[in-house]
Design an enzyme around this catalytic site. Sequence first.
Site, mmCIF file in Angstrom:
data_model
loop_
_atom_site.group_PDB
_atom_site.id
_atom_site.type_symbol
_atom_site.label_atom_id
_atom_site.label_comp_id
_atom_site.label_asym_id
_atom_site.label_seq_id
_atom_site.Cartn_x
_atom_site.Cartn_y
_atom_site.Cartn_z
ATOM 1 N N THR A 1 -5.185 2.615 -7.810
ATOM 2 C CA THR A 1 -3.804 3.093 -7.907
ATOM 3 C C THR A 1 -2.702 1.396 -8.693
ATOM 4 O O THR A 1 -2.048 1.932 -8.875
ATOM 5 C CB THR A 1 -3.668 3.757 -6.505
ATOM 6 O OG1 THR A 1 -4.697 5.030 -7.105
ATOM 7 C CG2 THR A 1 -1.718 4.580 -7.290
ATOM 8 N N LYS B 1 4.978 -6.439 11.702
ATOM 9 C CA LYS B 1 6.110 -6.569 13.303
ATOM 10 C C LYS B 1 6.624 -5.739 13.668
ATOM 11 O O LYS B 1 7.590 -5.809 14.594
ATOM 12 C CB LYS B 1 7.361 -8.330 12.454
ATOM 13 C CG LYS B 1 6.203 -8.484 12.041
ATOM 14 C CD LYS B 1 7.616 -9.803 11.366
ATOM 15 C CE LYS B 1 7.356 -10.787 10.188
ATOM 16 N NZ LYS B 1 7.970 -11.286 9.241
ATOM 17 N N ARG C 1 2.050 3.463 -1.116
ATOM 18 C CA ARG C 1 1.482 4.075 -0.519
ATOM 19 C C ARG C 1 1.558 4.240 0.984
ATOM 20 O O ARG C 1 1.446 3.157 1.900
ATOM 21 C CB ARG C 1 0.274 3.876 -1.003
ATOM 22 C CG ARG C 1 -1.452 4.289 -0.411
ATOM 23 C CD ARG C 1 -2.832 4.373 -1.246
ATOM 24 N NE ARG C 1 -2.825 5.011 -2.144
ATOM 25 C CZ ARG C 1 -4.170 4.744 -3.243
ATOM 26 N NH1 ARG C 1 -5.020 4.418 -2.420
ATOM 27 N NH2 ARG C 1 -3.689 5.709 -3.901
ATOM 28 N N HIS D 1 -0.894 12.915 -4.094
ATOM 29 C CA HIS D 1 -1.278 12.029 -4.520
ATOM 30 C C HIS D 1 -0.758 12.441 -6.183
ATOM 31 O O HIS D 1 -1.128 12.406 -7.160
ATOM 32 C CB HIS D 1 -2.683 11.286 -4.416
ATOM 33 C CG HIS D 1 -3.165 10.401 -5.011
ATOM 34 N ND1 HIS D 1 -2.067 9.243 -6.152
ATOM 35 C CD2 HIS D 1 -4.212 9.461 -5.262
ATOM 36 C CE1 HIS D 1 -3.069 8.597 -6.270
ATOM 37 N NE2 HIS D 1 -4.256 8.398 -5.363
HETATM 38 N N1 CP Z 1 -8.056 7.082 -6.786
HETATM 39 C C1 CP Z 1 -7.060 6.387 -5.954
HETATM 40 O O1 CP Z 1 -6.342 6.887 -5.505
HETATM 41 O O2 CP Z 1 -8.112 5.446 -6.356
HETATM 42 P P1 CP Z 1 -7.636 3.716 -5.199
HETATM 43 O O3 CP Z 1 -7.860 4.420 -3.710
HETATM 44 O O4 CP Z 1 -8.577 2.416 -5.661
HETATM 45 O O5 CP Z 1 -6.340 4.097 -6.017
#
Ligand code: CP
Length: 315
Positions: A52, A80, A101, A129
């Site tokens: 991602t 921190k 994320r 996601h």
């Molecule tokens: N599919 C996916 O979210 O992979 P990563 O966790 O490597 O970003």
Amino acid sequence: MKHLIDPTDLSVAEINDILDLAQDIIEHKEEYSEVCKGKKLATLFFEPSTRTRLSFEAAMMELGGNVLGFSSADSSSAAKGESVGDTIRVVGCYADIIAMRHPKEGAPLFGAAVSSVPIINAGDGGHNHPTQTLTDLLTIRREKGRLDNFTIGLCGDLKFGRTVHSLIKALSRYENIKYILISPKELKLPDYIITEIFEKNNIEYREVTTMEEVMDELDIIYMTRVQKERFFNEADYVRLKDTYILDESKLKAAKKDLAIMHPLPRVNEISTKVDEDPRACYFRQAENGKYVRMSLMIKLLNEAGAGIPVPFDER
Ligand code: CP
């Protein structure tokens, strides 16, 4: 300001537009190589990632823009004690768009509430996601030629797997898709998805515990890894992690045009021998992620008034 936090933030028409633009980018890459010149993407990853984060960064670079960010909470001022809200306010002074994320469900939504630039949820805990979902939809469309009228088997960790939750939310708005949910009882799909999406919309679904009993019915099998990082108890993870391993022998019963998908990373759940099977499309799926993120960033930046030229609109 339009953000992408949940797959349902996008209408079906908007999703189809993003996929159409991604397809145009695939076919005319050189025409997009400068369109985001002067634009900056910030990738704020409070949780590990390969695909991602790097596909977002490659996407912005291939559009001619620049990238800044961090790849772990430890290397940011979160270590921190800085709040997500303050981080987002500050990064909005440095970047035109943010992909974020976070291990906590809802953190990107909270960030969007205080952000001066578009926020893209790049995965929040076991919740959503949405850019993986766009990746999956583009892959299904490219592999199967359609986004309706098929049977999909979702296999593995359906409890914690945010890619599965997001994909169901998006796909449930397309016609005549049947779902077969393949999981051990400990990792079943959360009840709220069953009631709020399947039952409320009269969508056909079935829950089973083995892939063998349904293999011949599937047009798509979507494998997932057991999400070690979401378990409270290591012993439960160890007991469940190898419940499903897709291998050549299990595929003997499958349709000739089955699409074998996986959001990756893979641990053990697909034998590496399956990689040579032309039906295995998980590495093509990972590549599609870059194109769909290019398309999404153009759309969100233009919604925010960036005025990025879009060659596809001129055709
Ligand atoms: N599919 C996916 O979210 O992979 P990563 O966790 O490597 O970003």
